[in-house]
Design an enzyme around this catalytic site. Structure first.
Site, mmCIF file in Angstrom:
data_model
loop_
_atom_site.group_PDB
_atom_site.id
_atom_site.type_symbol
_atom_site.label_atom_id
_atom_site.label_comp_id
_atom_site.label_asym_id
_atom_site.label_seq_id
_atom_site.Cartn_x
_atom_site.Cartn_y
_atom_site.Cartn_z
ATOM 1 N N HIS A 134 -6.354 -10.583 -10.744
ATOM 2 C CA HIS A 134 -5.579 -9.949 -9.670
ATOM 3 C C HIS A 134 -5.831 -8.446 -9.560
ATOM 4 O O HIS A 134 -4.998 -7.701 -9.028
ATOM 5 C CB HIS A 134 -4.082 -10.220 -9.875
ATOM 6 C CG HIS A 134 -3.304 -10.358 -8.597
ATOM 7 N ND1 HIS A 134 -2.361 -9.455 -8.190
ATOM 8 C CD2 HIS A 134 -3.339 -11.316 -7.643
ATOM 9 C CE1 HIS A 134 -1.828 -9.836 -7.039
ATOM 10 N NE2 HIS A 134 -2.406 -10.972 -6.683
ATOM 11 N N ASP B 106 -6.682 -15.814 -12.526
ATOM 12 C CA ASP B 106 -6.726 -14.676 -11.617
ATOM 13 C C ASP B 106 -6.336 -13.395 -12.349
ATOM 14 O O ASP B 106 -5.202 -13.246 -12.793
ATOM 15 C CB ASP B 106 -5.758 -14.943 -10.453
ATOM 16 C CG ASP B 106 -5.901 -13.927 -9.328
ATOM 17 O OD1 ASP B 106 -6.708 -12.991 -9.457
ATOM 18 O OD2 ASP B 106 -5.198 -14.091 -8.310
ATOM 19 N N GLU C 152 -11.004 -11.444 -1.991
ATOM 20 C CA GLU C 152 -9.848 -11.491 -1.113
ATOM 21 C C GLU C 152 -9.545 -10.133 -0.490
ATOM 22 O O GLU C 152 -8.865 -10.059 0.537
ATOM 23 C CB GLU C 152 -8.621 -12.006 -1.854
ATOM 24 C CG GLU C 152 -8.067 -11.070 -2.909
ATOM 25 C CD GLU C 152 -6.965 -11.710 -3.737
ATOM 26 O OE1 GLU C 152 -5.809 -11.289 -3.605
ATOM 27 O OE2 GLU C 152 -7.280 -12.639 -4.509
ATOM 28 N N HIS D 44 -9.589 -17.503 0.170
ATOM 29 C CA HIS D 44 -8.263 -17.057 -0.263
ATOM 30 C C HIS D 44 -7.248 -17.460 0.805
ATOM 31 O O HIS D 44 -7.473 -17.265 1.994
ATOM 32 C CB HIS D 44 -8.312 -15.535 -0.406
ATOM 33 C CG HIS D 44 -7.041 -14.876 -0.818
ATOM 34 N ND1 HIS D 44 -6.258 -14.158 0.071
ATOM 35 C CD2 HIS D 44 -6.431 -14.785 -2.018
ATOM 36 C CE1 HIS D 44 -5.222 -13.650 -0.572
ATOM 37 N NE2 HIS D 44 -5.292 -14.013 -1.840
ATOM 38 N N GLU E 44 -10.994 -14.600 -11.606
ATOM 39 C CA GLU E 44 -10.909 -14.055 -10.244
ATOM 40 C C GLU E 44 -10.534 -12.590 -10.255
ATOM 41 O O GLU E 44 -9.647 -12.172 -11.005
ATOM 42 C CB GLU E 44 -9.865 -14.850 -9.459
ATOM 43 C CG GLU E 44 -9.628 -14.348 -8.048
ATOM 44 C CD GLU E 44 -8.670 -15.229 -7.276
ATOM 45 O OE1 GLU E 44 -8.038 -14.721 -6.326
ATOM 46 O OE2 GLU E 44 -8.536 -16.430 -7.613
#
Length: 384
Positions: free
Chosen positions: A188, A186, A238, A288, A212
């Site tokens: 993020h 991730d 997400e 998510h 991700e």
């Protein structure tokens, strides 16, 4: 007489969740989880506004009409707060409908496309560390898929050492668990596109399951360029909140996995539609869910019906759950027993989970969780 929505209650509960309890005129209760992590009080007000304005006194079963009313009834639409408020109410309405018909929600959505759902486990925390040891422990506990953060904060153009550290962490995990285990990485949204290209290429030899959120959602127009630097599947979503938000990533063809959140992206009603759109573009679904039991139960209901569902995030033992965890709110925690990296589909009515109302009321109160504000060495704000 048609059952009508007559009452609701909202509970802020640790570690960082908000639950809504809807009740109908025949006494049926449905639960939802409307929350933006760190903004529970803000979303609480939005839920109150939606219920007081549109839904109290209305028939509980008209879910699609209620969704359209909550979304289109206001001139200003979308965004994390409104869509999360809608999401929790929508979950509760589906819970009520399933209980009314004595069936899991997935049966009302067309029935099962699978018998169980694969799940993954988080390792390493926000600033990833000790990932190899943690990964080994989770695999020994039965998980076949893991996810870790790629980096701590990162400058727009960072040093070779920062890239090497990310590669070393993934290499250590791969060496600890072998090639049979999937490892998602991730970004993020912490990484500018300049470094996302470099990281994607550098991590590829260790074959992550996906990378991700390689860039912030407001920079999703950069995803095709990043995709050109790697064969690793790209995941995102997400922080996209409706099917309209997902249009761009479907149409530019660069995303392989979408990750709508059942507590942020309009609930079961909307994420089922996003999943169907994704299937038409040959894109997988991996919702998510670093959240609570109602959100997870809602995810599993959609996963059950989606042919393109790949894997499910869940928050058991995640680093955010220091004060309370998912199973503490359930009368029967066995509904989320994981075996061989999978969870069986629940067969109970509605969302398939029974909330321990006494425990909810005991622990409810002001939840003052906010994500940290990180800063670079020069004092400027960094992406968390």
């Amino acid at each position: 007489m048609t059952d009508r929505i007559i009452d609701y209650e909202l509970y802020e509960v640790p570690p960082r969740w908000l639950f809504v309890r809807l009740e109908t005129s025949d006494g049926t209760v449905g639960w939802g989880e409307p929350v933006v992590e760190g903004r529970a009080r803000t979303v609480r007000t939005a839920v109150e506004e939606l219920l007081d304005t549109y839904l109290l006194g209305e028939p509980a079963g008209r879910i699609e009409d209620h969704w359209q009313t909550m979304y289109r009834g206001g001139f200003y639409r979308g965004g994390p707060v409104l869509m999360s408020a809608i999401a929790g109410v929508d979950q509760a309405l589906w819970d009520i409908k399933g209980k009314r018909f004595g069936a899991p929600v997935y049966e009302l959505l067309g029935g099962k496309a699978r018998d169980r759902v694969r799940v993954y486990q988080w390792v390493g925390g926000d600033r990833p560390e000790n990932v190899a040891e943690a990964a080994r422990e989770k695999v020994e506990a039965g998980f076949s898929a893991l996810k870790m953060n790629a980096t701590p904060e990162m400058r727009r153009i960072d040093s070779p050492a920062a890239v090497d550290a990310a590669v070393d962490r993934l290499r250590a995990v791969r060496e600890a668990v072998g090639d049979e285990v999937d490892v998602g990485v991730d970004f993020h949204g912490r990484v500018a596109k300049s470094m996302a290209k470099r990281l994607a290429a550098a991590l590829e030899p260790h074959r992550p399951m996906f990378i991700e959120e390689p860039v912030l959602p407001e920079h999703n127009d950069a995803l095709p360029e990043i995709a050109a630097h790697t064969t690793t599947p790209i995941a995102t979503g997400e922080r996209l909140f409706s099917r309209w938000d997902f249009k761009q990533v479907f149409e530019n063809g660069s995303v392989d996995v979408v990750q709508p959140d059942l507590s942020h992206a309009g609930g079961i009603t909307e994420v089922k539609k996003i999943a169907d759109m994704a299937e038409a573009y040959d894109v997988a679904l991996a919702p998510h869910c670093p959240l609570g039991p109602i959100a997870l139960a809602s995810c599993v209901q959609v996963d059950a019906t989606a042919p393109n569902a790949l894997i499910q995030e869940q928050s058991l033992d995640i680093h955010y759950n220091e004060t309370s965890d998912v199973l503490e709110y359930l009368s029967d925690p066995s509904v989320f027993d994981y075996e061989d990296g999978y969870v069986d589909l629940p067969d109970g009515p509605g969302l398939g989970v029974e909330i321990d109302e006494d425990h909810v009321r005991t622990v409810a109160g002001d939840v003052d969780w906010h994500n940290p504000v990180w800063r670079h060495e020069d004092g400027g704000v960094a992406e968390w």
